[in-house]
Motif scaffolding. Sequence first.
Motif, PDB file in Angstrom:
ATOM      1  N   ALA A   1       6.398 -10.293  -6.998  1.00 24.65           N
ATOM      2  CA  ALA A   1       5.513 -10.142  -5.730  1.00 24.65           C
ATOM      3  C   ALA A   1       4.189  -9.911  -6.072  1.00 24.65           C
ATOM      4  O   ALA A   1       3.856  -8.985  -6.986  1.00 24.65           O
ATOM      5  CB  ALA A   1       6.253  -9.036  -4.600  1.00 24.65           C
ATOM      6  N   GLU A   2       3.177 -10.397  -5.273  1.00 20.51           N
ATOM      7  CA  GLU A   2       1.750  -9.934  -5.478  1.00 20.51           C
ATOM      8  C   GLU A   2       1.392  -8.704  -5.239  1.00 20.51           C
ATOM      9  O   GLU A   2       0.486  -8.230  -5.758  1.00 20.51           O
ATOM     10  CB  GLU A   2       0.993 -10.856  -4.336  1.00 20.51           C
ATOM     11  N   GLY A   3       2.467  -7.770  -4.416  1.00 16.64           N
ATOM     12  CA  GLY A   3       2.195  -6.569  -3.973  1.00 16.64           C
ATOM     13  C   GLY A   3       3.120  -5.842  -3.223  1.00 16.64           C
ATOM     14  O   GLY A   3       4.385  -6.530  -3.313  1.00 16.64           O
ATOM     15  N   PRO A   4       3.150  -4.832  -2.435  1.00 17.07           N
ATOM     16  CA  PRO A   4       4.048  -4.318  -1.750  1.00 17.07           C
ATOM     17  C   PRO A   4       4.844  -5.046  -0.796  1.00 17.07           C
ATOM     18  O   PRO A   4       4.015  -5.892  -0.005  1.00 17.07           O
ATOM     19  CB  PRO A   4       3.546  -3.109  -1.038  1.00 17.07           C
ATOM     20  N   ALA A   5       6.194  -5.168  -0.506  1.00 17.62           N
ATOM     21  CA  ALA A   5       6.632  -6.193   0.351  1.00 17.62           C
ATOM     22  C   ALA A   5       7.398  -5.275   1.275  1.00 17.62           C
ATOM     23  O   ALA A   5       7.873  -4.256   1.271  1.00 17.62           O
ATOM     24  CB  ALA A   5       7.862  -6.924  -0.603  1.00 17.62           C
TER      25      ALA A   5
ATOM     26  N   PHE B   1       6.952  -9.848   4.559  1.00 18.10           N
ATOM     27  CA  PHE B   1       5.806 -10.274   4.084  1.00 18.10           C
ATOM     28  C   PHE B   1       5.168  -9.485   2.871  1.00 18.10           C
ATOM     29  O   PHE B   1       5.838  -8.271   2.857  1.00 18.10           O
ATOM     30  CB  PHE B   1       4.582 -10.110   5.113  1.00 18.10           C
ATOM     31  N   ILE B   2       4.357  -9.867   2.314  1.00 13.63           N
ATOM     32  CA  ILE B   2       4.029  -9.214   0.774  1.00 13.63           C
ATOM     33  C   ILE B   2       2.521  -9.105   1.129  1.00 13.63           C
ATOM     34  O   ILE B   2       1.895  -9.878   1.478  1.00 13.63           O
ATOM     35  CB  ILE B   2       4.279 -10.102  -0.275  1.00 13.63           C
ATOM     36  N   LEU B   3       1.947  -7.805   0.929  1.00 15.25           N
ATOM     37  CA  LEU B   3       0.615  -7.586   0.778  1.00 15.25           C
ATOM     38  C   LEU B   3       0.013  -8.055  -0.600  1.00 15.25           C
ATOM     39  O   LEU B   3       0.619  -7.905  -1.599  1.00 15.25           O
ATOM     40  CB  LEU B   3       0.340  -6.006   1.148  1.00 15.25           C
ATOM     41  N   HIS B   4      -1.252  -8.218  -0.848  1.00 10.36           N
ATOM     42  CA  HIS B   4      -1.834  -7.961  -1.800  1.00 10.36           C
ATOM     43  C   HIS B   4      -1.759  -6.485  -2.384  1.00 10.36           C
ATOM     44  O   HIS B   4      -1.804  -5.545  -1.607  1.00 10.36           O
ATOM     45  CB  HIS B   4      -3.499  -8.323  -1.555  1.00 10.36           C
ATOM     46  N   ASP B   5      -1.925  -6.432  -3.735  1.00  7.49           N
ATOM     47  CA  ASP B   5      -1.868  -5.093  -4.123  1.00  7.49           C
ATOM     48  C   ASP B   5      -2.767  -4.012  -3.770  1.00  7.49           C
ATOM     49  O   ASP B   5      -3.904  -4.323  -3.926  1.00  7.49           O
ATOM     50  CB  ASP B   5      -2.238  -5.497  -5.675  1.00  7.49           C
ATOM     51  N   VAL B   6      -1.864  -3.021  -3.283  1.00  5.06           N
ATOM     52  CA  VAL B   6      -2.627  -1.769  -2.815  1.00  5.06           C
ATOM     53  C   VAL B   6      -1.920  -0.571  -3.090  1.00  5.06           C
ATOM     54  O   VAL B   6      -0.770  -0.751  -3.706  1.00  5.06           O
ATOM     55  CB  VAL B   6      -2.608  -1.765  -0.922  1.00  5.06           C
ATOM     56  N   SER B   7      -2.555   0.609  -2.982  1.00  3.15           N
ATOM     57  CA  SER B   7      -1.795   1.786  -3.639  1.00  3.15           C
ATOM     58  C   SER B   7      -0.597   1.997  -2.762  1.00  3.15           C
ATOM     59  O   SER B   7      -0.449   1.865  -1.511  1.00  3.15           O
ATOM     60  CB  SER B   7      -2.924   2.799  -3.661  1.00  3.15           C
ATOM     61  N   ASP B   8       0.226   3.155  -3.229  1.00  2.00           N
ATOM     62  CA  ASP B   8       1.412   3.714  -2.256  1.00  2.00           C
ATOM     63  C   ASP B   8       0.541   4.587  -1.142  1.00  2.00           C
ATOM     64  O   ASP B   8       1.405   4.593  -0.065  1.00  2.00           O
ATOM     65  CB  ASP B   8       1.867   4.600  -3.138  1.00  2.00           C
ATOM     66  N   ASP B   9      -0.420   5.082  -1.369  1.00  2.00           N
ATOM     67  CA  ASP B   9      -1.186   5.804  -0.299  1.00  2.00           C
ATOM     68  C   ASP B   9      -1.541   4.921   0.799  1.00  2.00           C
ATOM     69  O   ASP B   9      -1.193   5.361   2.131  1.00  2.00           O
ATOM     70  CB  ASP B   9      -2.433   6.709  -0.792  1.00  2.00           C
TER      71      ASP B   9
END
Length: 301
Positions: A270-274, A221-229
């Motif tokens: 990807a939209e954000g982290p996968a 799954f891929i999240l919407h863009d979020v920070s590494d934290d």
Amino acid sequence: TESLKAFVSQGDHILVTDSVYQPTRKYCDHVLARFGVEVSYYDPLIGGDIKDLIKQNTSVIFVESPGSQTFEIQDLPTIADVAKENGITTILDNTWATPLYLKPFDLGIDVSVHAATKYITGHSDAMLGIISTNEACYDRIRDSVRLSGQCAGPDPIFLGLRGLRTMPTRLKQHWKSGIKVAEWLAARPEVARLIHPALPSHPGHNLWKRDFNGASGLFAFILHDVSDDAVGRLLENTQLFGMGYSWGGFESLLIPFDPRSYRTATEWNAEGPAFRIHIGLEDPDELICDLQIGFDAMNVS
């Protein structure tokens, strides 16, 4: 690696899916290339157009369906037909589906390989690999393995046989629980995209329905863009999901991935982290609660 080595010689050319398991790619790039084998990577969705990539010296087409991490479903019968027309050996990594949920020889594939460390042993306690072939390819595989001195030890073989006895029951639960968690994830506002071949939302779902008899517990799954934290808070606050590479055991796993650094024939957008997620044999409701806790922690600003 042994299956590839059995069918290549110096000066050969091979075609390998861009979504191949990364250690297989490293073997091609750093071992086969050193011995004079040319490797070309292709889009896993290429289908019959793979004929345009074939050279006079192409000896192997390597397929993996679903693709590693990104779960593309390949058109295996079409690729196998093209290979046969050109006298090329096809090799499939069938670890995700196992022989229970994908019958490669029925689809025209010549050689099927499995990381038996995963679903076949089923308990994350043995290192084992399996090569199955059609009759025409058997002698070359057998001779290559013998001449390389390859031999599985008695303990891993015992554990593999033990796992085979329970694999049908285990895989049914991985499949059922995986679908339940995947559908929950797909409805989450944090999730931009769910990648599971057994769900209708997957671009290759119709091919999966045609060729496969079931699904395992591994998907992405891929999240919407979020920070590494924020990603760190998600991973640190889930208690039932381990962070590990070798899936297929009884435990659930969750790891981030980003294939952009090594894919060469396709572009990963990807939209954000996968994340690659493996749903084990725990209660799926408890796994969902655990992910809920992780998302709650991730969403803390």
